[in-house]
Write a protein that holds these residues in place. Structure first.
Motif, short mmCIF file in Angstrom:
data_model
loop_
_atom_site.label_atom_id
_atom_site.label_comp_id
_atom_site.label_asym_id
_atom_site.label_seq_id
_atom_site.Cartn_x
_atom_site.Cartn_y
_atom_site.Cartn_z
N GLY A 131 3.61 -3.40 -7.10
CA GLY A 131 2.79 -4.61 -7.09
C GLY A 131 2.94 -5.40 -8.37
O GLY A 131 3.00 -6.64 -8.36
N ALA A 132 3.05 -4.70 -9.49
CA ALA A 132 3.22 -5.37 -10.78
C ALA A 132 4.56 -6.09 -10.86
O ALA A 132 4.66 -7.20 -11.40
CB ALA A 132 3.09 -4.36 -11.91
N PRO A 145 -1.04 -7.89 -4.85
CA PRO A 145 -2.12 -6.91 -4.94
C PRO A 145 -1.82 -5.63 -4.16
O PRO A 145 -1.09 -5.65 -3.17
CB PRO A 145 -3.31 -7.64 -4.31
CG PRO A 145 -2.69 -8.59 -3.34
CD PRO A 145 -1.40 -9.04 -3.98
N VAL A 146 -2.41 -4.54 -4.62
CA VAL A 146 -2.43 -3.29 -3.87
C VAL A 146 -3.66 -3.31 -2.99
O VAL A 146 -4.77 -3.53 -3.47
CB VAL A 146 -2.45 -2.08 -4.81
CG1 VAL A 146 -2.58 -0.78 -4.01
CG2 VAL A 146 -1.21 -2.05 -5.68
N ARG A 147 -3.45 -3.09 -1.69
CA ARG A 147 -4.57 -3.11 -0.76
C ARG A 147 -4.50 -1.86 0.11
O ARG A 147 -3.44 -1.23 0.26
CB ARG A 147 -4.52 -4.36 0.12
CG ARG A 147 -4.53 -5.66 -0.68
CD ARG A 147 -4.49 -6.88 0.22
NE ARG A 147 -5.70 -7.01 1.02
CZ ARG A 147 -5.90 -7.99 1.92
NH1 ARG A 147 -4.94 -8.88 2.15
NH2 ARG A 147 -7.02 -8.07 2.61
N SER A 148 -5.62 -1.49 0.71
CA SER A 148 -5.63 -0.34 1.61
C SER A 148 -4.97 -0.72 2.93
O SER A 148 -4.86 -1.91 3.28
CB SER A 148 -7.06 0.12 1.86
OG SER A 148 -7.75 -0.82 2.68
N ALA A 208 2.34 2.25 -5.72
CA ALA A 208 1.95 0.92 -5.23
C ALA A 208 1.65 -0.02 -6.39
O ALA A 208 2.04 -1.19 -6.37
CB ALA A 208 0.74 1.04 -4.31
N GLU A 209 0.95 0.48 -7.40
CA GLU A 209 0.62 -0.36 -8.56
C GLU A 209 1.88 -0.83 -9.28
O GLU A 209 1.99 -1.98 -9.69
CB GLU A 209 -0.27 0.42 -9.52
CG GLU A 209 -1.67 0.73 -9.00
CD GLU A 209 -2.58 -0.48 -8.96
OE1 GLU A 209 -2.17 -1.54 -9.48
OE2 GLU A 209 -3.69 -0.38 -8.41
N ALA A 210 2.85 0.08 -9.41
CA ALA A 210 4.09 -0.28 -10.11
C ALA A 210 4.86 -1.36 -9.35
O ALA A 210 5.34 -2.33 -9.94
CB ALA A 210 4.96 0.96 -10.31
N THR A 245 0.85 -1.18 0.00
CA THR A 245 0.00 0.00 0.00
C THR A 245 0.88 1.23 0.00
O THR A 245 2.03 1.19 0.45
CB THR A 245 -0.94 0.02 1.23
OG1 THR A 245 -1.91 1.06 1.06
CG2 THR A 245 -0.18 0.26 2.52
N PRO A 272 -1.08 5.90 -5.28
CA PRO A 272 -1.52 4.64 -5.89
C PRO A 272 -0.64 4.16 -7.04
O PRO A 272 -0.41 2.96 -7.18
CB PRO A 272 -2.94 4.96 -6.37
CG PRO A 272 -3.40 6.07 -5.47
CD PRO A 272 -2.18 6.88 -5.20
N ALA A 273 -0.13 5.09 -7.84
CA ALA A 273 0.68 4.69 -8.99
C ALA A 273 1.95 3.97 -8.53
O ALA A 273 2.39 2.99 -9.16
CB ALA A 273 1.04 5.90 -9.84
#
Length: 336
Positions: free
Chosen positions: A43-44, A49-52, A39-41, A32, A36-37
């Motif tokens: 995570g990929a 997964p990206v989670r709160s 975390a997404e990067a 997290t 968000p960007a």
């Protein structure tokens, strides 16, 4: 297998993610970040997964969290994570405020969860060997410690403004090293500092060049030198004089080639350029030590109290620089 969530996907979070994913005893399962960007990067890259934050804390299948967020969030997240039953490894420092860090220590005491503070330099093979030699009594009683820590270039002024200052952000590592090697916090701190590298750092109310002297009640002394600029590379050295000898841990160089010629004399490579190259093995060893402590139920190798001791030194150094006087490190500052 310890299931781990990463809080913070910035530069240092990415370093920790690699260490978690590479260790055979841990599995990175979630990330997290307030951005968000980012975390997404991350995570990929790791297929997670990206989670709160709330989802991570509420998930009983997650055993531990690694906190790699901005310093002003550390104490809050340590408290929330331990209250949720998670083990914690938190990046240094515990907080920008010593008072807040002490409150964190008090609030987490009853949670019963292990907490480790991320002073990675303790796990550098060279510094760890020096400490082992000290503990083995190879140089007798440690008497005079000298720590040199120079960055290759200053950070942006925008970072300096939110960093807490050189003593809390940069020298905090050296304060921890001094307390670790000498076996406890000093009795008093004397600091001088100036801004000679970047006038913008001075205008922001911080220093980029500093020398701090730590004095213990039994007469032992440590001297720490910091600069935000060493154009030749990341300069990291320790020297410890004892009653029966001398220990030195030098720089890690770009290569081990040494040239000696009639025309040019003796030449060797420069130090590695930045902390990511210099301390990657230390980050891996730090995570391994955390996993081992969790699995064995043993004492954390770097405790919350250790983090508070380093922060107390930083607080005293800040006060000393502004007042021009030595500042005592009191038991209250150490949470005693």
């Amino acid at each position: 297998m310890m299931r781990v969530a990463l809080l913070g996907a910035g530069r240092i979070g990415q370093v920790h993610a690699k260490a978690i994913a590479a260790h055979p005893g841990s599995q990175l399962v979630a990330v997290t970040d307030v951005f968000p960007a980012a975390a997404e990067a991350l995570g990929a890259v790791h297929g997670i997964p990206v989670r709160s934050l709330d989802e991570i804390l509420a998930d009983d299948a997650i055993d531990a969290v690694l906190i790699a967020t901005s310093t002003d969030t550390h104490s809050d997240l340590i408290e929330q994570a331990t209250a949720a039953g998670k083990a914690v490894l938190c990046e240094k420092p515990v907080d920008l405020s010593l008072e807040r860090a002490l409150a964190c220590q008090s609030r987490t005491a009853a949670n019963g969860q292990p907490i480790m503070i991320g002073f990675n330099r303790r796990f550098d093979p060279n510094f760890a060997a020096l400490k082992a030699a000290v503990d083995a009594g190879e140089i007798g009683k440690p008497e005079l410690l000298a720590i040199t820590s120079f960055d290759p270039a200053p950070p942006p002024v925008s970072y300096v403004k939110v960093s807490g200052g050189l003593f809390r952000d940069m020298m905090i590592h050296d304060f921890d090293m001094a307390c670790w090697i000498m076996g406890g916090a000093p009795a008093r701190v004397t600091a001088v500092g100036s801004s000679v590298v970047d006038p913008g750092i001075g205008a922001a109310g911080d220093v980029d060049t500093a020398v701090v002297t730590l004095a213990w009640a039994d007469g032992r002394i440590a001297v720490i030198k910091n600069s935000r600029r060493a154009g030749y590379g990341y300069d990291q050295r320790l020297e410890l004089l004892g009653s029966e000898g001398l220990l030195q841990a030098g720089n890690v160089l770009e290569n081990t080639l040494r040239k000696t010629t009639t025309a040019a004399g003796a030449q060797s490579a420069k130090p590695l350029h930045f902390f990511l190259e210099r301390y990657m093995r230390a980050y891996e060893a730090e995570w391994a030590a955390f996993v081992t402590a969790i699995q064995s139920g043993g004492r954390m190798p770097v405790t919350l109290s250790d983090g508070i001791a380093a922060l107390a030194c930083a607080e005293a150094a800040t006060l000393s620089r502004t007042s021009g006087q030595s500042v005592e490190v009191t038991p209250a500052m150490l949470g005693a």
